[in-house]
Design a protein around this motif. Structure first.
Motif, short mmCIF file in Angstrom:
data_model
loop_
_atom_site.label_atom_id
_atom_site.label_comp_id
_atom_site.label_asym_id
_atom_site.label_seq_id
_atom_site.Cartn_x
_atom_site.Cartn_y
_atom_site.Cartn_z
N ASP A 1 5.15 -42.56 5.43
CA ASP A 1 6.64 -42.77 5.74
C ASP A 1 6.82 -43.37 7.27
OD1 ASP A 1 6.42 -39.97 4.86
OD2 ASP A 1 5.61 -38.39 6.88
N ALA A 2 5.68 -44.37 7.69
CA ALA A 2 6.04 -45.13 8.80
C ALA A 2 5.67 -46.72 8.00
CB ALA A 2 5.59 -45.02 9.91
N PRO A 3 6.19 -47.54 8.05
CA PRO A 3 6.03 -48.77 7.61
C PRO A 3 4.53 -49.45 8.11
CG PRO A 3 8.55 -49.01 8.02
CD PRO A 3 7.94 -47.90 8.62
N VAL A 4 4.74 -49.59 9.29
CA VAL A 4 3.40 -49.40 10.78
C VAL A 4 2.00 -49.26 9.49
CG1 VAL A 4 3.25 -47.73 11.81
CG2 VAL A 4 2.24 -50.14 12.98
N VAL A 5 1.77 -48.52 9.10
CA VAL A 5 0.29 -47.71 9.22
C VAL A 5 0.13 -48.54 7.57
CG1 VAL A 5 -0.29 -45.98 8.17
CG2 VAL A 5 1.34 -45.29 9.46
N ALA B 1 6.36 -50.10 0.94
CA ALA B 1 6.56 -50.34 2.60
C ALA B 1 8.85 -50.05 2.06
CB ALA B 1 6.97 -51.08 2.85
N THR B 2 9.84 -49.51 2.22
CA THR B 2 11.16 -50.57 2.09
C THR B 2 11.64 -51.07 2.65
OG1 THR B 2 12.10 -48.37 2.53
CG2 THR B 2 10.66 -47.89 0.47
N GLY B 3 13.15 -51.61 2.28
CA GLY B 3 13.44 -52.03 3.35
C GLY B 3 14.81 -50.50 4.36
N ASP B 4 15.19 -50.06 3.60
CA ASP B 4 15.39 -48.67 4.35
C ASP B 4 14.56 -48.39 5.42
OD1 ASP B 4 17.20 -46.63 4.51
OD2 ASP B 4 15.85 -45.07 4.38
N GLN B 5 13.37 -48.39 5.14
CA GLN B 5 12.17 -47.89 6.75
C GLN B 5 12.52 -48.68 7.86
OE1 GLN B 5 8.72 -47.57 4.66
NE2 GLN B 5 8.68 -44.94 4.39
N LEU B 6 12.41 -50.14 7.29
CA LEU B 6 12.32 -51.59 8.19
C LEU B 6 13.87 -51.69 8.78
CD1 LEU B 6 10.38 -53.63 6.04
CD2 LEU B 6 10.00 -52.70 8.76
#
Length: 346
Positions: A118-122, A212-217
């Motif tokens: 859910d979170a790109p940081v992970v 990760a996706t661009g939309d998450q970032l």
């Protein structure tokens, strides 16, 4: 098509050529041609497939193409003379929002434990912790599509979330989108950030995993635009207006039904366009988590300078590093909605 008695709004050019790179968000150009939206506006448009963004940029600047699908930051970078001689370039319409993925090789994803969450940081921290671990050898080589792209800036932002220094801990290279999957499969690169369909194709053929996706970032960021030089827009205002109306019509047609989106995918799969690279897709899955690519919808197509702030900041930094000065006026000029509003009577 040309009549001696042109009324004010008939296009100055009956025939024109627009460039595109084989990506799902070339869809509005392809739909407008195949569905007849360009023809309805009195335009005979040829589409020219370019495999690399730098080639496309040079052809637009040289007048070999009348305009093109462009990476959203490209008109600003071109206007500022980043990467080549300055050429004032405008983005009078957005072709897409979102659509990028950060994709790692299956081997690197499995070794590091970096997976899509859910979170790109992970996933970024998983890769970072693995890189900092004992005996992990050479720096991973990660590809993006062009130095002045959302893909480049999003990849750097994702890396920094994992305390990974983009300059020291990895090697960043630029590769054309159509080369990504083969380069990943052959081990030439260890990961990439590119637009669809290349990330899901890498996953489909077992070469990579989305992490990760661009939309998450950058949620709902502008990804591709229609790009034309300022001088072209000034010479051919009625042609530009007709182009914009045709692309709005293509977007509305795509929005109208799932059947239309299936037909659009069939057009994308034609050899002059995206050919085999879309074989793994059953439908144009638009605005679906986690990629959330958007090609239609209220307010999707109209550009604004505010929308461009995500990538204006890294571009300003790159310019200042080269001794240039960034002015907000240039941003406002590149992404002004004035042509869109005139064409669609907003």
């Amino acid at each position: 098509m040309s009549h001696p008695h042109h009324h004010a709004t008939s296009p100055e050019l009956a025939r024109l050529t627009l460039g595109f790179v084989p990506l799902l968000d070339a869809a509005l150009l392809i739909v407008a041609r195949e569905r007849g939206c360009f023809a309805d506006q009195g335009l005979d448009v040829s589409l020219s497939r370019e495999n690399a963004w730098a080639t496309l940029r040079d052809k637009v600047a040289a007048g070999l193409l009348d305009g093109a699908q462009m990476l959203a930051p490209m008109p600003l970078a071109m206007s500022l003379g980043l990467g080549r001689a300055p050429c004032d370039t405008l983005a009078p319409l957005l072709l897409s929002r979102n659509g990028n993925t950060v994709t790692l090789s299956t081997a690197l994803s499995e070794a590091s434990g970096a997976t899509l969450g859910d979170a790109p940081v992970v996933s970024a921290l998983a890769l970072g912790n693995w890189l900092r671990g004992p005996g992990n050898g050479k720096r991973p080589r990660l590809a993006m599509v062009y130095p002045y792209s959302c893909q480049h800036y999003q990849l750097r932002e994702w890396l920094t979330l994992g305390d990974i220094d983009p300059e020291r801990h990895v090697e960043l290279v630029a590769l054309p989108p159509p080369r990504m999957v083969e380069a990943l499969r052959s081990g030439e690169i260890d990961g990439f950030c590119a637009g669809e369909p290349w990330g899901t194709l890498a996953r489909h053929c077992g070469a990579g995993r989305l992490v990760a996706t661009g939309d998450q970032l950058w949620p709902d960021h502008p990804e591709k635009v229609l790009g034309v030089t300022r001088s072209w827009a000034e010479h051919y205002p009625a042609t530009l207006g007709a182009l914009l109306r045709a692309l709005v019509a293509a977007s509305e047609w795509l929005a109208a039904s799932p059947e239309n989106r299936r037909q659009a995918l069939a057009w994308l799969a034609l050899p002059p366009y995206l050919d085999h690279s879309v074989r793994h897709l059953e439908s144009l899955e638009l605005d679906v988590e986690p990629i959330r690519q958007r090609l239609f919808g209220a307010g999707m197509l109209r550009p604004t300078p505010q929308d461009a702030l995500h990538f204006a900041e890294p571009i300003a930094r790159q310019l200042e590093a080269q001794g240039g000065r960034f002015s907000p006026g240039q941003l406002a000029a590149c992404y002004s909605p004035v042509h869109f509003d005139a064409a669609t009577h907003h």
